[in-house]
Motif scaffolding. Sequence first.
Motif, short mmCIF file in Angstrom:
data_model
loop_
_atom_site.label_atom_id
_atom_site.label_comp_id
_atom_site.label_asym_id
_atom_site.label_seq_id
_atom_site.Cartn_x
_atom_site.Cartn_y
_atom_site.Cartn_z
N VAL A 48 102.32 -38.64 -53.64
CA VAL A 48 103.07 -37.90 -52.63
C VAL A 48 103.92 -36.84 -53.33
N ASN A 49 103.84 -35.63 -52.83
CA ASN A 49 104.69 -34.55 -53.31
C ASN A 49 105.56 -34.05 -52.15
N ARG A 50 106.71 -33.49 -52.51
CA ARG A 50 107.62 -33.02 -51.46
C ARG A 50 106.92 -32.00 -50.56
N ALA A 51 106.04 -31.19 -51.17
CA ALA A 51 105.30 -30.19 -50.39
C ALA A 51 104.47 -30.85 -49.28
N ASP A 52 104.01 -32.08 -49.52
CA ASP A 52 103.20 -32.79 -48.51
C ASP A 52 104.01 -33.01 -47.23
N THR A 53 105.30 -33.29 -47.42
CA THR A 53 106.15 -33.55 -46.25
C THR A 53 106.35 -32.26 -45.46
N LEU A 54 106.37 -31.12 -46.17
CA LEU A 54 106.49 -29.82 -45.49
C LEU A 54 105.20 -29.50 -44.74
N GLN A 55 104.06 -29.78 -45.38
CA GLN A 55 102.77 -29.52 -44.71
C GLN A 55 102.65 -30.37 -43.45
N ARG A 56 103.07 -31.62 -43.54
CA ARG A 56 103.03 -32.53 -42.38
C ARG A 56 103.86 -31.98 -41.22
N ARG A 57 104.99 -31.31 -41.57
CA ARG A 57 105.84 -30.74 -40.53
C ARG A 57 105.38 -29.36 -40.07
N GLY A 58 104.25 -28.88 -40.62
CA GLY A 58 103.70 -27.59 -40.19
C GLY A 58 104.35 -26.40 -40.88
N MET A 59 105.06 -26.67 -41.99
CA MET A 59 105.81 -25.59 -42.65
C MET A 59 105.17 -25.12 -43.96
N TYR A 60 104.03 -25.68 -44.32
CA TYR A 60 103.43 -25.31 -45.61
C TYR A 60 101.92 -25.40 -45.47
N PRO A 61 101.32 -24.41 -44.77
CA PRO A 61 99.86 -24.48 -44.53
C PRO A 61 99.07 -24.36 -45.82
N PRO A 62 97.86 -24.95 -45.86
CA PRO A 62 97.04 -24.82 -47.07
C PRO A 62 96.64 -23.37 -47.30
N PRO A 63 96.44 -22.97 -48.55
CA PRO A 63 95.97 -21.60 -48.81
C PRO A 63 94.57 -21.40 -48.24
N PRO A 64 94.16 -20.15 -48.00
CA PRO A 64 92.83 -19.89 -47.43
C PRO A 64 91.72 -20.59 -48.22
N GLY A 65 90.83 -21.25 -47.50
CA GLY A 65 89.68 -21.90 -48.14
C GLY A 65 89.95 -23.32 -48.60
N ALA A 66 91.23 -23.74 -48.62
CA ALA A 66 91.54 -25.10 -49.08
C ALA A 66 91.38 -26.09 -47.93
N SER A 67 91.19 -27.35 -48.29
CA SER A 67 91.10 -28.43 -47.30
C SER A 67 92.40 -28.48 -46.50
#
Length: 328
Positions: free
Chosen positions: A40-59
């Motif tokens: 788990v990385n802190r960025a994962d918690t941001l992605q879960r909240r919709g605040m850190y979308p994956p870069p283009p082409g990433a899963s």
Amino acid sequence: MRAVVVEEPGGPEVLRVADDVAEPEAGPGEVLLEVRATAVNRADTLQRRGMYPPPPGASDIIGLECSGTVAALGEGVEHLAVGDEVCALLAGGGYAERVAVPAGQVMPVPDGVDLVTAAGIAEVACTVWSNVFMRAGLTAGDVLLVHGGSGGIGSCAIQLAAAYDARVATTAGAASADYCRDLGAGLVVDYRTGDFVAEVKEWTDGHGADVVLDNMGGAYLPRNVDVLATEGRVVVIGMQGGAKGELDLSTLLPKRASVHATSLRGRPPAEKAEICAQVVEHVWPLISDGRVRIHVEDVLGLDDVARAHERMETGGHRGKIVLDVSGS
Ligand SMILES: NC(=O)c1ccc[n+]([C@@H]2O[C@H](COP(=O)([O-])OP(=O)(O)OC[C@H]3O[C@@H](n4cnc5c(N)ncnc54)[C@H](OP(=O)(O)O)[C@@H]3O)[C@@H](O)[C@H]2O)c1
């Protein structure tokens, strides 16, 4: 395959394990990994909240790192073989049974490290090496100030800098002060009650920090510049204290100092491959001989992913929180 999905952004409760997620495939230059564990990385918690979308082409599956076994090779991949045990730096997709990743981001498991622990190495090692050493050029004898020394990134940064003979100061919660000292910090400042500018200056006889690795962003920007030595470098990698801060250039200019801000996730695969190659060369030997330890606070099953996120967001953890994907 089983993977963690997020249908609506929100709190940890939106994380759900689904059984019917489409399998990824290894494209040209990629490798398909059978994931053993992720972290788990802190960025994962941001992605879960919709605040850190994956870069283009990433899963769009969360997960920036993993360990596992090579299951298939895409066209043109020659330096790896099916069955190799590896760890990998991902742009996404780690919270799943299988993930496809550019071959340059796949690294051997350091000698002496078990496959579950190996899940928590790639992101911290690559972030610390690329920012503290490649970007800020930390060298022996320099003073490094690491903010958030007890977290995943902080724990790695303290040890790596100490192993390269830098003097390390850190900010941390009071309960983690001894933990940070054991990792190699010579000065620990309580981030709730302490004044890191005054304490670092006193500890260094007025010199200040040659390099600051910052996770706080806006909230710490003026103080980070204040604590810098002449020719010092601040590298901002997180915005836990907000994205906006005031920078008084008249404090930066006489020191001939600089402020950098970087994100690893969106960098092109070729740059990530270069970082991974340097990490294997410069960091892996220190892990193998025990000078740098990846401290795993806890290993939870994939079904406990919500609890893992809660723990990270509550704070007070030390080092990494790992998710055992295939053992759960
Ligand atoms: N730019 C990049 O490429 C990149 C890559 C990886 C990570 N990051 C960033 O690096 C940071 C650390 O990530 P991580 O995964 O290691 O997260 P983590 O394990 O949660 O670490 C965060 C640390 O921040 C500490 N903290 C909280 N409030 C603080 C304050 N006011 N002053 C100083 N420290 C404070 C926490 O301490 P307590 O637990 O005691 O509250 C914790 O140790 C995050 O901001 C993340 O987004 C950036």
